[in-house]
Design an enzyme around this catalytic site. Structure first.
Site, mmCIF file in Angstrom:
data_model
loop_
_atom_site.group_PDB
_atom_site.id
_atom_site.type_symbol
_atom_site.label_atom_id
_atom_site.label_comp_id
_atom_site.label_asym_id
_atom_site.label_seq_id
_atom_site.Cartn_x
_atom_site.Cartn_y
_atom_site.Cartn_z
ATOM 1 N N SER A 156 -62.112 11.004 18.555
ATOM 2 C CA SER A 156 -61.092 10.011 18.832
ATOM 3 C C SER A 156 -59.800 10.450 18.153
ATOM 4 O O SER A 156 -59.539 11.647 18.014
ATOM 5 C CB SER A 156 -61.548 8.630 18.347
ATOM 6 O OG SER A 156 -60.564 7.649 18.629
ATOM 7 N N TYR A 183 -52.686 7.528 26.053
ATOM 8 C CA TYR A 183 -53.493 8.264 25.081
ATOM 9 C C TYR A 183 -54.222 7.299 24.156
ATOM 10 O O TYR A 183 -55.426 7.458 23.893
ATOM 11 C CB TYR A 183 -52.593 9.192 24.267
ATOM 12 C CG TYR A 183 -53.335 10.029 23.248
ATOM 13 C CD1 TYR A 183 -54.253 10.998 23.646
ATOM 14 C CD2 TYR A 183 -53.118 9.856 21.881
ATOM 15 C CE1 TYR A 183 -54.936 11.777 22.718
ATOM 16 C CE2 TYR A 183 -53.787 10.633 20.942
ATOM 17 C CZ TYR A 183 -54.696 11.590 21.367
ATOM 18 O OH TYR A 183 -55.369 12.348 20.436
ATOM 19 N N LYS A 187 -58.295 6.944 23.507
ATOM 20 C CA LYS A 187 -58.881 7.175 22.187
ATOM 21 C C LYS A 187 -59.582 5.925 21.656
ATOM 22 O O LYS A 187 -60.588 6.035 20.946
ATOM 23 C CB LYS A 187 -57.812 7.659 21.217
ATOM 24 C CG LYS A 187 -57.211 9.020 21.559
ATOM 25 C CD LYS A 187 -58.223 10.152 21.390
ATOM 26 C CE LYS A 187 -58.861 10.655 22.636
ATOM 27 N NZ LYS A 187 -59.792 11.786 22.416
#
Length: 324
Positions: A156, A183, A187
């Site tokens: 992550s 993004y 994550k």
């Protein structure tokens, strides 16, 4: 634990004295950066690594020297995998299932960051589709190859603090696209996937965790120019100074991959299972009101929320058209 590690620890320090002979490890993305160092360090301690990559020739070049330099290397084999294509993901899984060899560790390492808007072969927003959905299908399809005592480690990022997952509009069909928000969603999804996978498989002795490797200069930053990167670091340092914390420092590849191998092969399973790790320790929960710098310590509560994890699992199944 008898040894303690921190942000400066390297893979070789973390794995010092650890014998992985006889262990089989699946790692995605071993053609560059963290994936290569993770594969090198584990193989150097005797593990047999299966690297799942989009470009096999590139991966072979990237891993050849590291394995040759290892004192007691395990084996390395490569298998083709394009996480942005579910057909490729399913083909890779079918090949692994046909081989029938079990895995002690599965490390979902591959990923992309802050790229311009685009879609995968199957029409998913590129970062969510690649970083989360591709791994979601691959890992669940080969879960039967994970035996009692095995672990899943999802890569992550501190970037999960930019945004929670959006279960109503995961592909930015109605939301204006933002590369960092996308993004962040992907994550956060990596963490939530680990949380729910851990809950489902813990009774069978299989655990899952998510890790933040730290800030490392790898191919992951290829969509960012140096000016943007420097501006981001200045923002981070301003936040750090305000909070009385030290300034940001880049990690080496050996330091960046250290948390991955620590969570995979050194830390106690009950310590890291269903958790978020950074700098070779379990990350502390942050309050919702705390600033969400790109690279700082701690994990957002929404990323560990068990109900949110279950909801993401159901949404992911609907998106890929499979039940696990």
């Amino acid at each position: 634990m008898s040894k303690s590690f921190d942000a400066s620890s390297t893979t070789d320090q973390v794995l010092d004295g650890v014998d992985l002979a006889g262990k089989r490890v699946l790692i995605t993305g071993v053609s560059a950066g963290l994936g290569v160092e993770t594969a090198r360090s584990l193989a150097a301690h005797g593990a047999h690594v299966v690297g799942a990559v989009r470009d096999i020739a590139k991966a072979r070049r990237a891993t050849q020297r590291g394995l040759a330099d290892a004192k007691k290397p395990g084996g390395l084999e490569l298998i083709e995998l394009d996480l942005a294509s579910l057909a490729s993901v399913r083909k890779c899984a079918e090949q692994l299932l046909a081989q029938g060899a079990t895995f002690d560790l599965v490390i979902a390492n591959a990923g992309i960051m802050a790229c311009p808007f685009g879609k995968t072969v199957d029409g998913f927003e590129m970062q969510f589709g690649t970083n989360h959905l591709g791994h979601f299908v691959l890992v669940n399809r080969i879960a039967s190859l994970m035996k009692n005592g095995s672990r899943l480690v999802n890569l992550s990022s501190a970037g999960h603090r930019f945004s929670d997952v959006d279960l109503e509009d995961p592909n930015f069909d109605r939301t204006p696209y933002n590369d960092w928000a996308a993004y962040g969603r992907s994550k956060t999804a990596n963490i939530l996937f680990a949380v729910e996978f851990d809950r489902r498989h813990k009774p069978n002795g299989i655990r899952a965790t998510a890790v933040h490797p730290g800030g490392i200069q790898t191919e992951l930053t290829r969509h960012m120019d140096s000016t943007v990167i420097q501006q981001r670091i200045e923002e981070i340092n301003a936040q750090a100074k305000k909070a009385g914390k030290p300034p940001f420092r880049w990690k080496t590849l050996e330091q960046g991959a250290a948390t991955t191998v620590w969570a995979a092969a050194v830390a106690d399973a009950d310590e890291v299972g269903g958790r978020y790790c950074e700098d070779c320790h379990v990350g502390e929960p942050l309050g919702d009101s705390e600033e969400a710098g790109m690279i700082s310590a701690g994990v957002r509560p929404y990323a560990l929320d068990a109900e949110r994890a279950k909801a993401l699992w159901v949404k992911s199944e609907a998106m890929v058209g499979e039940r696990f």
